[in-house]
Scaffold this motif. Structure first.
Motif, PDB file in Angstrom:
ATOM      1  N   GLY A 162       6.972  -3.929  -3.612  1.00  0.00           N
ATOM      2  CA  GLY A 162       7.842  -4.661  -3.108  1.00  0.00           C
ATOM      3  C   GLY A 162       9.011  -3.761  -2.671  1.00  0.00           C
ATOM      4  O   GLY A 162      10.124  -4.427  -2.110  1.00  0.00           O
ATOM      5  N   THR A 163       9.153  -2.356  -3.093  1.00  0.00           N
ATOM      6  CA  THR A 163      10.060  -1.452  -2.557  1.00  0.00           C
ATOM      7  C   THR A 163       9.728  -0.781  -1.521  1.00  0.00           C
ATOM      8  O   THR A 163       8.354  -0.382  -1.239  1.00  0.00           O
ATOM      9  CB  THR A 163      10.779  -0.961  -3.618  1.00  0.00           C
ATOM     10  OG1 THR A 163       9.574   0.068  -4.176  1.00  0.00           O
ATOM     11  CG2 THR A 163      10.877  -1.558  -5.001  1.00  0.00           C
ATOM     12  N   ASN A 164      10.757   0.037  -0.756  1.00  0.00           N
ATOM     13  CA  ASN A 164      10.352   0.671   0.260  1.00  0.00           C
ATOM     14  C   ASN A 164       9.704   1.902   0.023  1.00  0.00           C
ATOM     15  O   ASN A 164       8.943   2.536   0.741  1.00  0.00           O
ATOM     16  CB  ASN A 164      11.750   0.958   1.173  1.00  0.00           C
ATOM     17  CG  ASN A 164      12.309  -0.302   1.759  1.00  0.00           C
ATOM     18  OD1 ASN A 164      11.354  -1.220   2.322  1.00  0.00           O
ATOM     19  ND2 ASN A 164      13.405  -0.077   2.086  1.00  0.00           N
ATOM     20  N   ALA A 165      10.092   2.417  -1.150  1.00  0.00           N
ATOM     21  CA  ALA A 165       9.295   3.633  -1.848  1.00  0.00           C
ATOM     22  C   ALA A 165       7.957   3.608  -2.268  1.00  0.00           C
ATOM     23  O   ALA A 165       7.328   4.547  -2.318  1.00  0.00           O
ATOM     24  CB  ALA A 165      10.315   4.287  -2.750  1.00  0.00           C
ATOM     25  N   ALA A 170       2.764   6.128  -5.645  1.00  0.00           N
ATOM     26  CA  ALA A 170       2.759   5.157  -6.612  1.00  0.00           C
ATOM     27  C   ALA A 170       1.607   4.739  -7.527  1.00  0.00           C
ATOM     28  O   ALA A 170       1.284   4.834  -8.794  1.00  0.00           O
ATOM     29  CB  ALA A 170       3.812   4.182  -6.711  1.00  0.00           C
ATOM     30  N   VAL A 171       0.723   4.344  -6.494  1.00  0.00           N
ATOM     31  CA  VAL A 171      -0.709   3.638  -6.854  1.00  0.00           C
ATOM     32  C   VAL A 171      -1.387   4.845  -7.601  1.00  0.00           C
ATOM     33  O   VAL A 171      -1.781   4.569  -8.503  1.00  0.00           O
ATOM     34  CB  VAL A 171      -1.476   3.172  -5.883  1.00  0.00           C
ATOM     35  CG1 VAL A 171      -2.863   2.702  -6.217  1.00  0.00           C
ATOM     36  CG2 VAL A 171      -0.663   1.968  -5.274  1.00  0.00           C
ATOM     37  N   VAL A 260       1.178  -5.351  -2.351  1.00  0.00           N
ATOM     38  CA  VAL A 260       0.093  -5.327  -3.522  1.00  0.00           C
ATOM     39  C   VAL A 260       0.040  -4.601  -4.482  1.00  0.00           C
ATOM     40  O   VAL A 260       0.701  -3.463  -4.600  1.00  0.00           O
ATOM     41  CB  VAL A 260      -1.272  -4.854  -2.637  1.00  0.00           C
ATOM     42  CG1 VAL A 260      -2.453  -5.043  -3.442  1.00  0.00           C
ATOM     43  CG2 VAL A 260      -1.202  -5.719  -1.541  1.00  0.00           C
ATOM     44  N   SER A 261       0.076  -5.064  -5.856  1.00  0.00           N
ATOM     45  CA  SER A 261       0.541  -4.457  -7.209  1.00  0.00           C
ATOM     46  C   SER A 261      -0.625  -3.306  -7.425  1.00  0.00           C
ATOM     47  O   SER A 261      -1.952  -3.353  -6.699  1.00  0.00           O
ATOM     48  CB  SER A 261       0.293  -5.395  -8.335  1.00  0.00           C
ATOM     49  OG  SER A 261      -0.804  -5.886  -8.521  1.00  0.00           O
ATOM     50  N   ILE A 266      -6.609  -1.912  -8.065  1.00  0.00           N
ATOM     51  CA  ILE A 266      -7.786  -1.604  -8.808  1.00  0.00           C
ATOM     52  C   ILE A 266      -8.707  -2.399  -8.721  1.00  0.00           C
ATOM     53  O   ILE A 266     -10.058  -2.196  -8.463  1.00  0.00           O
ATOM     54  CB  ILE A 266      -7.197  -1.670 -10.267  1.00  0.00           C
ATOM     55  CG1 ILE A 266      -6.240  -0.459 -10.467  1.00  0.00           C
ATOM     56  CG2 ILE A 266      -8.230  -1.742 -11.277  1.00  0.00           C
ATOM     57  CD1 ILE A 266      -5.746  -0.307 -11.796  1.00  0.00           C
ATOM     58  N   ALA A 267      -8.476  -3.777  -8.634  1.00  0.00           N
ATOM     59  CA  ALA A 267      -9.532  -5.119  -8.336  1.00  0.00           C
ATOM     60  C   ALA A 267      -9.975  -4.775  -7.098  1.00  0.00           C
ATOM     61  O   ALA A 267     -11.412  -4.935  -7.126  1.00  0.00           O
ATOM     62  CB  ALA A 267      -8.777  -6.199  -8.291  1.00  0.00           C
ATOM     63  N   LEU A 268      -9.613  -4.438  -6.084  1.00  0.00           N
ATOM     64  CA  LEU A 268     -10.171  -4.179  -4.725  1.00  0.00           C
ATOM     65  C   LEU A 268     -11.206  -3.036  -4.890  1.00  0.00           C
ATOM     66  O   LEU A 268     -12.384  -3.289  -4.282  1.00  0.00           O
ATOM     67  CB  LEU A 268      -8.715  -4.188  -3.693  1.00  0.00           C
ATOM     68  CG  LEU A 268      -8.269  -5.267  -3.240  1.00  0.00           C
ATOM     69  CD1 LEU A 268      -7.100  -4.693  -2.121  1.00  0.00           C
ATOM     70  CD2 LEU A 268      -9.139  -6.149  -2.565  1.00  0.00           C
TER      71      LEU A 268
END
Length: 273
Positions: A162-165, A170-171, A260-261, A266-268
């Motif tokens: 949800g952040t611009n960064a 990050a994932v 998307v978290s 991971i689920a995808l």
């Protein structure tokens, strides 16, 4: 503990200067370097890999902490300064001249678990980070990564959904590891001062989710964040099976990549395997 001259004196004596082509910026504050070396915890007797030691500022701090350091340095000019450190700390330092992107780190470390601590050269920092985190074999041989980046890159690694960064880094850093911002470093701490601020990221490996391939997750996030302003139904349409996977996981295809978290990615990826 070896009695060494100030780093600035070592640099002057060997006629060293930071190379812009190699992305070099030297750290001279020994108190700061000691704090960086302390981030992963006790290093006494432990194996440490350092990339781009330059004149050996951080290397000194690691050796003083009792680490057994293997340092990969591309710049031949820095080797005499590192040789002096090797003499001052017998049996603790091995300096290798070469390109860290082309060398097999696991082979260099002889199969032994090792921590990575490095003031990474800016021009290869992200590529090395991705290399360490993208292996299919998990847990990795490294036990932690403590790395200096441009602050903007560090923020992207530690970013939340949800952040611009928030993005691929990050994932990649958090789907089977834990990444956090350990310390911010002002540009004035470097010689010469870079144009940007810096920060140190600390990463420790965790458990890998079952049924998820690193390669699949990379392909998925590359597509999603490659067109991050578009809805998922548009950005993922080139990934075979991705739109069907969205429906099966229950992710609205009108959402955008940054919403998307890590768990949802991971689920995808599990569906796409």
């Amino acid at each position: 503990m070896a009695d060494l001259p100030p780093i600035r004196e070592t640099i002057a004596r060997h006629g060293l200067s930071a190379s812009k082509a190699l992305g070099q910026n030297f750290l001279l504050d020994e108190q700061l370097l000691g704090r960086i070396a302390a981030i992963p915890g006790k290093l006494d007797g432990k194996a440490v890999l350092e990339i781009g030691p330059g004149p050996g500022g951080l290397t000194r701090a690691l050796l003083r902490a009792g680490a057994r350091v293997t340092a990969i340095e591309m710049d031949r000019r820095c080797l005499p300064a590192l040789a002096e450190l090797s003499e001052a700390f017998p049996g603790q330092l091995t300096a290798i001249q070469g390109d860290a992107m082309k060398l097999d780190h696991g082979e260099i470390m002889r199969g032994e678990p090792f921590a990575v601590l490095s003031n990474l050269p800016y021009n290869v920092g992200t590529a090395l980070f991705v290399k360490w985190l993208s292996g299919e074999n998990w847990p990795p041989q490294w036990t932690s990564l403590t790395l200096m980046f441009q602050r903007e890159v560090a923020e992207r690694i530690a970013a939340k959904p949800g952040t611009n960064a928030y993005g691929r880094l990050a994932v990649l850093a958090n789907w089977r590891a834990e990444a956090s911002m350990a310390m911010k470093v002002h540009r004035s701490a470097f010689t010469p001062p870079p144009k940007v601020m810096s920060a140190i990221v600390h990463v420790t490996p965790g458990e890998a989710p079952e049924g998820v391939s690193a390669r699949t997750l990379e392909r998925l996030t590359e597509a999603a964040f490659g067109q991050r302003r578009k809805m998922l139904r548009q950005s993922l349409k080139g990934v075979p099976g991705a739109l069907d996977a969205l429906a099966r996981v229950g992710i609205d295809e009108t959402r955008r990549a940054e919403t998307v978290s890590v768990g949802e990615y991971i689920a995808l990826a599990r569906m796409l395997r």
